[in-house]
Design a protein around this motif. Structure first.
Motif, short mmCIF file in Angstrom:
data_model
loop_
_atom_site.label_atom_id
_atom_site.label_comp_id
_atom_site.label_asym_id
_atom_site.label_seq_id
_atom_site.Cartn_x
_atom_site.Cartn_y
_atom_site.Cartn_z
N UNK A 178 -29.28 -5.86 25.07
CA UNK A 178 -28.48 -4.66 24.83
C UNK A 178 -29.06 -3.46 25.57
N UNK A 179 -28.19 -2.69 26.20
CA UNK A 179 -28.63 -1.52 26.91
C UNK A 179 -27.66 -0.37 26.65
N UNK A 180 -28.16 0.85 26.91
CA UNK A 180 -27.37 2.06 26.69
C UNK A 180 -27.30 2.85 27.98
N UNK A 181 -26.13 3.34 28.32
CA UNK A 181 -25.93 4.21 29.46
C UNK A 181 -25.28 5.50 29.00
N UNK A 182 -25.84 6.62 29.40
CA UNK A 182 -25.29 7.90 29.00
C UNK A 182 -23.99 8.21 29.72
N UNK A 183 -23.88 7.75 30.95
CA UNK A 183 -22.67 8.00 31.73
C UNK A 183 -22.26 6.74 32.47
N UNK A 200 -33.50 10.34 20.62
CA UNK A 200 -34.11 10.24 21.95
C UNK A 200 -33.33 9.27 22.83
N UNK A 201 -32.86 8.19 22.24
CA UNK A 201 -32.08 7.23 23.01
C UNK A 201 -30.76 7.85 23.47
N UNK A 202 -30.10 8.56 22.56
CA UNK A 202 -28.81 9.17 22.90
C UNK A 202 -28.97 10.19 24.02
N UNK A 203 -30.09 10.89 24.04
CA UNK A 203 -30.31 11.90 25.08
C UNK A 203 -30.69 11.28 26.42
N UNK A 204 -31.22 10.06 26.40
CA UNK A 204 -31.72 9.46 27.64
C UNK A 204 -30.57 9.02 28.54
N UNK A 205 -30.86 8.89 29.83
CA UNK A 205 -29.86 8.45 30.79
C UNK A 205 -29.59 6.97 30.66
N UNK A 206 -30.65 6.20 30.41
CA UNK A 206 -30.52 4.75 30.28
C UNK A 206 -31.59 4.26 29.31
#
Length: 831
Positions: A803-808, A760-766
């Motif tokens: 820590x944060x994740x950005x898809x793009x 779910x995290x990998x699919x999310x935008x942020x």
């Protein structure tokens, strides 16, 4: 940002000025942790690529390092020095040895057997990989490397299967003509050994000297006045888990006078007429007629030729010159005096009369392996030894000793203090205890903060999980210490007090290996186990011991003899038919697993009353492997992971298995690990937070699996490619602590982004990852970091990690705001 990829994990750090924000962050974590544990197990539908987490960085924490086995400098330039570590890469100094930097860490191999600089161009450097001074725990190489810009960049130039390259010789007139002395991997017969030559700078190679598949080249000397003349020492050598055998009919001297096209074996004329083993060679730069050969033979010693190799004289029989030839054996002639010769070994000797008499020579350090004397200035010397590098600029009258961050650590354990301490035993040194965070921000982690905790250079150092003042620490000879930090003293609690040094394994009561296992029960910290061929248990602090198992090995007496070949050597590290790994289930008291170094795996489910051999249940398992570590699951009773190492029986593929039913059935989970000459596995570890998240250490890499071993991918990031011998997770700080056998201890701070990464995290935008707790540590006083200290460790960055994740990749800068309970902005962070 991450300009080269479309998605990534990044970290903000809240620093010490943001005190109020830091408090709110800790409050926020207490709420967020509830959802943190409810994420589902990883699936395989969404790929999590290594680029996603490449911003997560390891930090080196210490301790001081040990073994350097290759040294060289730029002739006539006092400032430029290079050092090759046994399993820690290449370091360079540009200020005469005061400061050193690693220059080889981008390569996927760390064992450096030889270094050479082209006499015609100091920018051209060759590195032969693979440890050539043989003992039990040695690392293999994967070919020969070349730099054309003084070490800034390197390229593998082939010879990947030669195993160990002990000498590189470069034509002083043409840097494209290079010879490599290939010993082979030494774990069995092979064609890729002998002397190789290139005439085109390494683009192509030809094998110009080959004796047989059991014999490699231990040393190679080129006449500096006529590079068409070379002399080679050929060495039959076999390494197994249970011993080493040096010498055979293939051993001996060979000479070429046409640049390597044709070779002649030198026989008779004063040379030994019996089988020979390891040979060290030297040709005097000031007189090409003078040659020296240090030969392992029944009648060992130093041979000398005064007529360019036509005839030889056994000039010295002193055993001190070859007291342990497999592990040493070097011969170096002074650049301006053909009678002045040096012999690095346990005790460093020299001669001033062409070998007739010898005397002690005393460079800094001990257990010496390599020496380089400046061809343009014989007063300038470098020595590589088990304590690092020694440099002299006054012909050995005084020395500058340097320790590099190349510690060879066998295992790693941590305690429960805040901040926590790290424990392990270092080859060529002692056990060590040092802080993960010195709380001395400007000084990092000074080397002076590391100290022994009993035991010695081999094995384990494990703190009591409830009383961190107590440390159980092993050492060679089957000895065991119980160290008390409150007194700074250790008490010997050895199972059997009789020394086993130099005895064959079959002759002793209890067979303890060099790194015999120690286990503190996760259910009762007073219950401690150690392994010989039996499992021994104490419940009274080591005052008494009880044997709770039968002999769990094959007890093959043919694998328990003193070995060495021509020179019996190093008995205890080669003990076979012994326990190598012990582990107890954290879920079920009394479920204990025991693995041996002759390929057997047993389990007891009643605390040692009954044992079951489950080895035959493991599919496609070759014989005679070493059960290198055992990891019972904390999530499911009966589930267990094991790594099995076969490299000393000539199989370097990774073997990792899992059972879910107490060993009745097993499945391989290592099929996706890249298969190379350095892929054999040392340690598998289960993540303490997320089920199915695994970490794996191999001979040159660290891997992660998000799906319980179905797929493995690199977790290397900035970690040097040294052997990863052991892994542990400090559960309170949630850090991955890594024991490398060649570059010391490293810590990957804060595993939460890896643990919380879901499909779910990998699919999310942020996505913002709930952070771990952060501490506000005040600085403390401590020992000052010494000027130009090379082995000081790095503290964690002060503050809290967000820590944060950005898809793009975003078009603009990123802003992250932190609010209080009234939605008031406390701080806004920007990239």
């Amino acid at each position: 940002m991450c300009p080269k990829i479309s998605f990534c994990i990044r970290r903000f750090k809240i620093n010490k000025q943001n005190k109020k924000a830091r408090f709110i962050l800790r409050t926020f974590f207490a709420v967020a942790i509830l959802t943190y544990f409810t994420f589902p197990a990883f699936g395989s539908a969404v790929e999590i690529k290594p680029e996603l987490y490449k911003s997560l960085k390891y930090r080196h924490i210490g301790p001081v390092g040990n073994r350097v086995i290759a040294v060289v400098g730029v002739p006539g330039d006092l400032n430029i020095c290079y050092a090759g570590a046994a399993s820690g890469g290449i370091f360079k100094s540009i200020d005469g040895g005061i400061n050193w930097k690693p220059i080889f860490d981008k390569q996927n191999v760390s064992s450096i057997g030889s270094l050479a600089i082209a006499p015609s161009d100091p920018n051209i450097i060759w590195a032969g990989t693979g440890e050539t001074f043989i003992r039990s725990n040695v690392s293999q190489g994967n070919g020969i490397y070349k730099s054309t810009d003084a070490g800034k960049n390197w390229k593998c130039m082939g010879l990947e299967k030669t195993g160990r390259i002990g000498r590189v010789a470069i034509d002083p007139r043409d840097p494209n003509i290079v010879f490599a002395a290939a010993m082979g991997h030494c774990y069995g017969p092979q064609q890729e050994r002998g002397v190789f030559r290139t005439k085109d700078g390494g683009t192509t190679w030809e094998k110009v000297l080959f004796v047989d598949e059991n014999t490699g080249c231990s040393d190679l000397a080129m006449d500096p006045n006529n590079p068409r003349i070379l002399i080679a020492g050929m060495w039959p050598m076999l390494i197994r888990t249970w011993g080493r055998w040096s010498g055979g009919p293939g051993g001996g001297l060979h000479m070429t006078r046409d640049g390597g096209t044709t070779w002649k074996r030198l026989k008779g004329k004063g040379l030994p007429d019996t089988e020979t083993g390891k040979i060290a060679l030297a040709i005097a730069p000031s007189n090409s007629e003078r040659m020296y050969a240090l030969i392992e033979a029944k009648d060992e010693g130093l041979w000398r030729s005064d007529n360019g190799g036509e005839s030889w004289t056994h000039i010295n029989h002193d055993h001190a010159l070859l007291n342990r030839p497999h592990y040493y054996n070097r011969c170096v002639v002074s650049t301006d005096d053909h009678d002045e010769v040096y012999f690095p070994a346990t005790r460093f000797n020299m001669t001033l009369d062409g070998g007739k008499t010898i005397k002690r020579f005393n460079p800094a350090g001990g257990d010496h392996h390599d020496m380089w004397i400046d061809p343009l200035n014989s007063d300038r010397m470098m020595v590589g030894n088990d304590q690092g590098v020694s440099i002299s600029v006054n012909h050995g009258k005084s020395w500058h000793g340097i320790q590099l961050p190349i510690a060879q650590m066998y295992h790693v354990y941590v305690d429960n203090l805040i901040p926590y301490y790290v424990y392990g035993n270092r080859q060529d040194g002692s056990s060590y205890r040092g802080p993960s965070n010195s709380r001395m921000s400007r000084s990092g982690i000074p080397a002076a903060l590391w100290h022994p905790v009993g035991g010695n250079e081999s094995g384990f150092a494990i703190p009591d999980p409830l009383d961190n003042n107590i440390v159980w620490s092993g050492k060679y000879d089957g000895m065991l210490d119980r160290f008390d930090l409150s007194t700074g003293q250790s008490r010997a609690v050895t199972v059997w007090p009789e020394s086993i040094q130099s005895w064959g394994a079959a002759a002793v009561k209890y067979r303890f290996q060099w790194t015999f296992p120690i286990l503190i029960s996760p259910h009762d910290h007073n219950r401690v186990y150690v392994g010989s061929q039996f499992v021994h248990r104490t419940t009274d602090g080591g005052h008494s011991w009880t044997v709770i198992s039968p002999d769990l090995s094959t007890d093959d007496k043919s694998k328990q003899q003193i070995t060495g070949g021509l020179t019996p050597d190093d008995a205890i590290p080669t003990y076979c038919c012994v326990l190598f790994a012990l582990a107890e289930s954290p879920l079920e008291e009394g479920v204990i697993w025991a693995g041996t170094n002759d390929g057997l795996l047993h389990i007891t489910r009643d605390g040692g009353g009954n044992w079951t051999n489950v080895t035959k249940n493991i599919p496609d398992l070759p014989p005679w492997g070493t059960i290198s570590n055992i990891e019972p699951s904390r999530y499911e009773a009966g589930t267990c992971y094991v790594t099995i190492d076969f490299h000393q029986v000539n199989n370097r593929y990774p073997f990792v298995y899992k059972t879910s039913d107490y060993g009745r059935k097993w499945k391989s989970i290592s099929s996706t690990i890249p298969k190379t000459v350095l892929s054999y596995a040392h340690c598998v570890r289960e993540d303490p937070v997320r089920q199915g998240l695994l970490y794996l250490g191999t001979e040159n890499a660290i891997y992660i699996s998000f799906d319980d071993g179905k797929n493995w991918q690199s977790l290397q990031n900035n970690l040097p490619h040294a052997p990863v011998h052991w892994l542990t997770v400090q559960e309170h700080f949630n850090d991955l602590v890594v024991a490398t056998y060649g570059r010391g201890f490293w810590i990957l701070d804060d595993l939460t982004p890896l643990q919380q990464m879901t499909p779910e995290v990998v699919k999310s935008e942020v996505h913002f990852f709930p952070p771990r707790p952060a501490y506000r540590f005040r600085n403390v006083a401590g020992p000052s970091k010494q000027t130009n200290e090379q082995c000081a460790g790095e503290n964690p960055t002060y503050g809290a990690a967000l820590n944060y994740y950005l898809k793009s990749k975003p078009k603009d800068n990123i802003k992250l705001s932190i609010y209080d309970e009234n939605a008031k902005t406390l701080i806004t962070l920007k990239t």
